[in-house]
Design a protein around this motif. Structure first.
Motif, PDB file in Angstrom:
ATOM      1  N   SER A 130       0.938  -1.233   0.038  1.00  0.00           N
ATOM      2  CA  SER A 130       0.003   0.012   0.012  1.00  0.00           C
ATOM      3  C   SER A 130       1.008   1.284   0.065  1.00  0.00           C
ATOM      4  O   SER A 130       2.284   1.074  -0.501  1.00  0.00           O
ATOM      5  CB  SER A 130      -0.839  -0.058   1.383  1.00  0.00           C
ATOM      6  N   SER A 131       0.377   2.366   0.698  1.00  0.00           N
ATOM      7  CA  SER A 131       1.429   3.561   0.605  1.00  0.00           C
ATOM      8  C   SER A 131       1.103   4.303   1.751  1.00  0.00           C
ATOM      9  O   SER A 131       0.576   3.518   2.780  1.00  0.00           O
ATOM     10  CB  SER A 131       1.067   4.662  -0.519  1.00  0.00           C
ATOM     11  N   PHE A 132       1.241   5.630   1.813  1.00  0.00           N
ATOM     12  CA  PHE A 132       1.460   6.126   3.180  1.00  0.00           C
ATOM     13  C   PHE A 132       0.572   7.500   3.165  1.00  0.00           C
ATOM     14  O   PHE A 132       0.301   8.162   1.667  1.00  0.00           O
ATOM     15  CB  PHE A 132       2.673   6.583   3.471  1.00  0.00           C
ATOM     16  N   GLY A 133       0.073   8.038   4.059  1.00  0.00           N
ATOM     17  CA  GLY A 133      -0.506   9.321   4.466  1.00  0.00           C
ATOM     18  C   GLY A 133      -1.674   9.385   3.460  1.00  0.00           C
ATOM     19  O   GLY A 133      -2.476   8.529   3.557  1.00  0.00           O
ATOM     20  N   GLU A 134      -1.785  10.528   2.618  1.00  0.00           N
ATOM     21  CA  GLU A 134      -2.775  10.882   1.750  1.00  0.00           C
ATOM     22  C   GLU A 134      -3.087   9.863   0.619  1.00  0.00           C
ATOM     23  O   GLU A 134      -4.217   9.799  -0.015  1.00  0.00           O
ATOM     24  CB  GLU A 134      -2.706  12.090   0.968  1.00  0.00           C
ATOM     25  N   LEU A 135      -2.153   9.062   0.306  1.00  0.00           N
ATOM     26  CA  LEU A 135      -2.204   7.888  -0.722  1.00  0.00           C
ATOM     27  C   LEU A 135      -2.512   6.521  -0.046  1.00  0.00           C
ATOM     28  O   LEU A 135      -3.040   5.592  -0.809  1.00  0.00           O
ATOM     29  CB  LEU A 135      -0.986   7.569  -1.487  1.00  0.00           C
ATOM     30  N   GLN A 136      -2.624   6.403   1.406  1.00  0.00           N
ATOM     31  CA  GLN A 136      -2.928   5.057   1.801  1.00  0.00           C
ATOM     32  C   GLN A 136      -4.396   4.738   1.612  1.00  0.00           C
ATOM     33  O   GLN A 136      -5.323   5.357   1.450  1.00  0.00           O
ATOM     34  CB  GLN A 136      -3.107   5.547   3.617  1.00  0.00           C
ATOM     35  N   GLY A 137      -4.466   3.321   0.866  1.00  0.00           N
ATOM     36  CA  GLY A 137      -5.816   2.924   0.365  1.00  0.00           C
ATOM     37  C   GLY A 137      -6.205   3.238  -0.794  1.00  0.00           C
ATOM     38  O   GLY A 137      -7.273   2.749  -1.341  1.00  0.00           O
ATOM     39  N   LYS A 138      -5.276   4.176  -1.554  1.00  0.00           N
ATOM     40  CA  LYS A 138      -5.763   4.692  -2.780  1.00  0.00           C
ATOM     41  C   LYS A 138      -4.877   4.414  -3.737  1.00  0.00           C
ATOM     42  O   LYS A 138      -5.285   4.287  -5.130  1.00  0.00           O
ATOM     43  CB  LYS A 138      -5.649   6.364  -2.657  1.00  0.00           C
ATOM     44  N   ILE A 139      -3.803   3.913  -3.616  1.00  0.00           N
ATOM     45  CA  ILE A 139      -3.105   3.282  -4.588  1.00  0.00           C
ATOM     46  C   ILE A 139      -2.283   1.739  -4.011  1.00  0.00           C
ATOM     47  O   ILE A 139      -1.937   1.644  -2.925  1.00  0.00           O
ATOM     48  CB  ILE A 139      -1.799   4.141  -5.044  1.00  0.00           C
ATOM     49  N   TRP A 140      -1.986   0.967  -5.076  1.00  0.00           N
ATOM     50  CA  TRP A 140      -1.057  -0.100  -4.487  1.00  0.00           C
ATOM     51  C   TRP A 140       0.518   0.271  -5.122  1.00  0.00           C
ATOM     52  O   TRP A 140       0.668   0.945  -6.219  1.00  0.00           O
ATOM     53  CB  TRP A 140      -1.554  -1.421  -5.496  1.00  0.00           C
ATOM     54  N   ARG A 141       1.362  -0.208  -4.634  1.00  0.00           N
ATOM     55  CA  ARG A 141       2.719   0.000  -4.999  1.00  0.00           C
ATOM     56  C   ARG A 141       3.544  -1.482  -5.243  1.00  0.00           C
ATOM     57  O   ARG A 141       3.525  -2.343  -4.396  1.00  0.00           O
ATOM     58  CB  ARG A 141       3.670   0.665  -4.127  1.00  0.00           C
ATOM     59  N   ILE A 142       3.926  -1.657  -6.415  1.00  0.00           N
ATOM     60  CA  ILE A 142       4.564  -2.906  -7.160  1.00  0.00           C
ATOM     61  C   ILE A 142       5.843  -2.424  -7.336  1.00  0.00           C
ATOM     62  O   ILE A 142       6.404  -1.786  -8.100  1.00  0.00           O
ATOM     63  CB  ILE A 142       3.692  -3.301  -8.273  1.00  0.00           C
ATOM     64  N   GLY A 143       6.603  -3.298  -6.610  1.00  0.00           N
ATOM     65  CA  GLY A 143       8.081  -2.996  -6.882  1.00  0.00           C
ATOM     66  C   GLY A 143       8.917  -3.867  -7.948  1.00  0.00           C
ATOM     67  O   GLY A 143       8.367  -5.031  -8.046  1.00  0.00           O
ATOM     68  N   THR A 144       9.613  -3.475  -8.590  1.00  0.00           N
ATOM     69  CA  THR A 144      10.611  -4.199  -9.533  1.00  0.00           C
ATOM     70  C   THR A 144      11.974  -4.114  -9.171  1.00  0.00           C
ATOM     71  O   THR A 144      12.517  -3.319  -9.949  1.00  0.00           O
ATOM     72  CB  THR A 144      10.168  -4.042 -11.144  1.00  0.00           C
ATOM     73  N   MET A 145      12.349  -4.717  -8.421  1.00  0.00           N
ATOM     74  CA  MET A 145      13.596  -4.507  -7.725  1.00  0.00           C
ATOM     75  C   MET A 145      14.578  -5.683  -7.558  1.00  0.00           C
ATOM     76  O   MET A 145      14.214  -6.774  -7.044  1.00  0.00           O
ATOM     77  CB  MET A 145      13.677  -4.027  -6.388  1.00  0.00           C
ATOM     78  N   GLY A 146      15.850  -5.504  -8.134  1.00  0.00           N
ATOM     79  CA  GLY A 146      16.861  -6.473  -7.681  1.00  0.00           C
ATOM     80  C   GLY A 146      16.635  -7.998  -8.249  1.00  0.00           C
ATOM     81  O   GLY A 146      16.018  -8.187  -9.371  1.00  0.00           O
ATOM     82  N   TYR A 147      16.592  -8.812  -7.415  1.00  0.00           N
ATOM     83  CA  TYR A 147      16.283 -10.404  -7.684  1.00  0.00           C
ATOM     84  C   TYR A 147      14.852 -10.756  -7.912  1.00  0.00           C
ATOM     85  O   TYR A 147      14.251 -11.341  -8.747  1.00  0.00           O
ATOM     86  CB  TYR A 147      16.738 -11.147  -6.508  1.00  0.00           C
TER      87      TYR A 147
END
Length: 418
Positions: free
Chosen positions: A353-370
């Motif tokens: 999820s995210s923080f503050g004003e974006l909590q519950g409004k966006i999902w965050r998908i990481g494409t990092m490293g392995y």
């Protein structure tokens, strides 16, 4: 009570950190422990410093990890150069700009902030104009802001700071080893990274680098601190505005003595973590920086293509998107946490999820490293589509995976042409 052997569930971790650890790093972590002054171990320390310089694209003498999570590196850098009353400018375009502000305030800085809407970044000239107005000793800012998935350009800001004797300190925790960072070319004075994101090493170290401009500030405070013999002298020196560095553990002058040729005892090094960092760095350099950056871009493109083909809307200005984090708007009347829970419970996939004003409004998908691998992208898209259908969200069935596969197919054809 009897405790059983540790047996954690297998997960596909697609968050903006921590991410999946490369199996070769896990093997390195099990390497037998050496004493911290054993020549074999100090040789490893030297190798880590050399590899960090290559990763950061710098000729700085000082490039080493601070023991602790990424925040320990941020605090070490800031507490070692901030003196009470110093002006610090912090441009804020997400949660971690607020974190920099809090840390600077805790060490007595006179903090000036500027903000832009979450999902955007600053025009570099706007920051330069504010630096001209405030005339700070330090400009501290985030490069890759994981809370919003945005990346702030820096090259013009660094040049202006250098010409005007302002120290530029950059939090690059989310971007190092996933996208290009050029410490010397961009005139960055101090930079902080982290192990748990694109380096694919467990959380527990904060690689940093800084140049002679920052070292000069540290050295002046070191001289004051260690030259004071009585409480009265200390009070007099503090009255002149030259107090000692408050933290012992995070004092960069002491860490220099430990990582430098003197090898003065300061703390017991996190031996196994250093093994893991060394292997993580070796893998990055073995892959090649440009090849690695291109891999991150490719899997980001496949993910984005799949999400959009599914019918989902991305969050934020695409012109300043952070290539290692993709933010997706939660469809209307959809329980964001219920979707995340089902992804984890039914498929073993974790997104954030995210923080503050974006909590519950966006999902965050990481494409990092392995974690940034073709099979993970395809698995995540397929699972997200299934879960959204179960939540009665209108999607275009089957389109996501085909769009991602098209992206990969096009990339292969282009590579063959080259």
């Amino acid at each position: 009570m009897t405790y059983t052997e540790l047996n954690t569930p297998l997960r596909t971790i697609m968050t903006p950190g921590p991410v999946e650890v490369d199996p070769r790093v896990l093997r390195a972590l099990s390497t037998p422990v050496l004493g911290q002054f054993d020549p074999a171990f100090t040789s490893i320390m030297n190798e880590v410093m050399e590899m960090l310089r290559k990763l950061f694209k710098t000729k700085n003498e000082w490039a080493f990890p601070v023991d602790g999570t990424s925040r320990s590196g941020i605090e070490a850098m800031l507490c070692s150069i901030i003196e009470p009353g110093d002006k610090v400018l912090v441009p804020i375009f997400g949660r971690f700009g607020h974190l920099l502000t809090e840390i600077c305030e805790r060490y007595g800085a006179d903090v000036y902030t500027m903000e832009c809407p979450w999902g955007e970044v600053f025009d570099q000239q706007a920051i330069i104009d504010e630096i001209h107005k405030v005339k700070p000793k330090i400009t501290a800012m985030v490069h890759g802001e994981t809370s919003t998935g945005r990346m702030q350009p820096l090259h013009k800001i660094g040049g202006y700071c250098r010409k005007n004797d302002v120290l530029l300190v950059v939090d690059a925790v989310a971007s190092v080893a996933g996208t290009d960072i050029r410490v010397d070319e961009w005139f960055i004075d101090g930079l902080i990274a982290g192990t748990q994101k694109c380096l694919s090493v467990p959380s527990g170290m904060a690689p940093i680098t800084y140049n002679d401009r920052i070292e000069k500030v540290i050295a002046s405070r070191k001289k004051v601190e260690r030259g004071i013999s009585t409480a009265a002298d200390k009070a007099e020196e503090i009255g002149r505005g030259r107090p000692m560095i408050k933290s012992n553990y995070l004092d960069l002058s002491m860490l220099q003595d430990y990582w430098g040729p003197r090898r003065l005892n300061h703390h017991t090094e996190a031996t196994s973590m250093l093994y893991g960092l060394r292997e993580g760095l070796r893998l990055v350099l073995d892959e090649g920086l440009e090849t690695r950056f291109e891999r991150h871009r490719l899997h980001e493109q496949a993910l984005v293509a799949g999400l959009q083909a599914m019918g989902l809307e991305l969050f934020g200005n695409p012109e300043c998107k952070l290539p290692t984090v993709t933010c997706v708007k939660v469809p209307e009347r959809t329980d964001a946490e219920s979707v995340r829970s089902m992804m984890l419970d039914e498929f073993g996939i974790e997104i954030a999820s995210s923080f503050g004003e974006l909590q519950g409004k966006i999902w965050r998908i990481g494409t990092m490293g392995y974690s940034c691998r073709k099979e993970n992208i395809l698995f995540t898209l397929g699972a997200l589509e299934a879960v959204l259908i179960r939540h009665h969200v209108t999607v275009a069935p089957g389109k996501a995976l085909q769009a991602a596969l098209d992206t990969y197919s096009t990339a292969v054809k282009e590579t063959i042409k080259l």
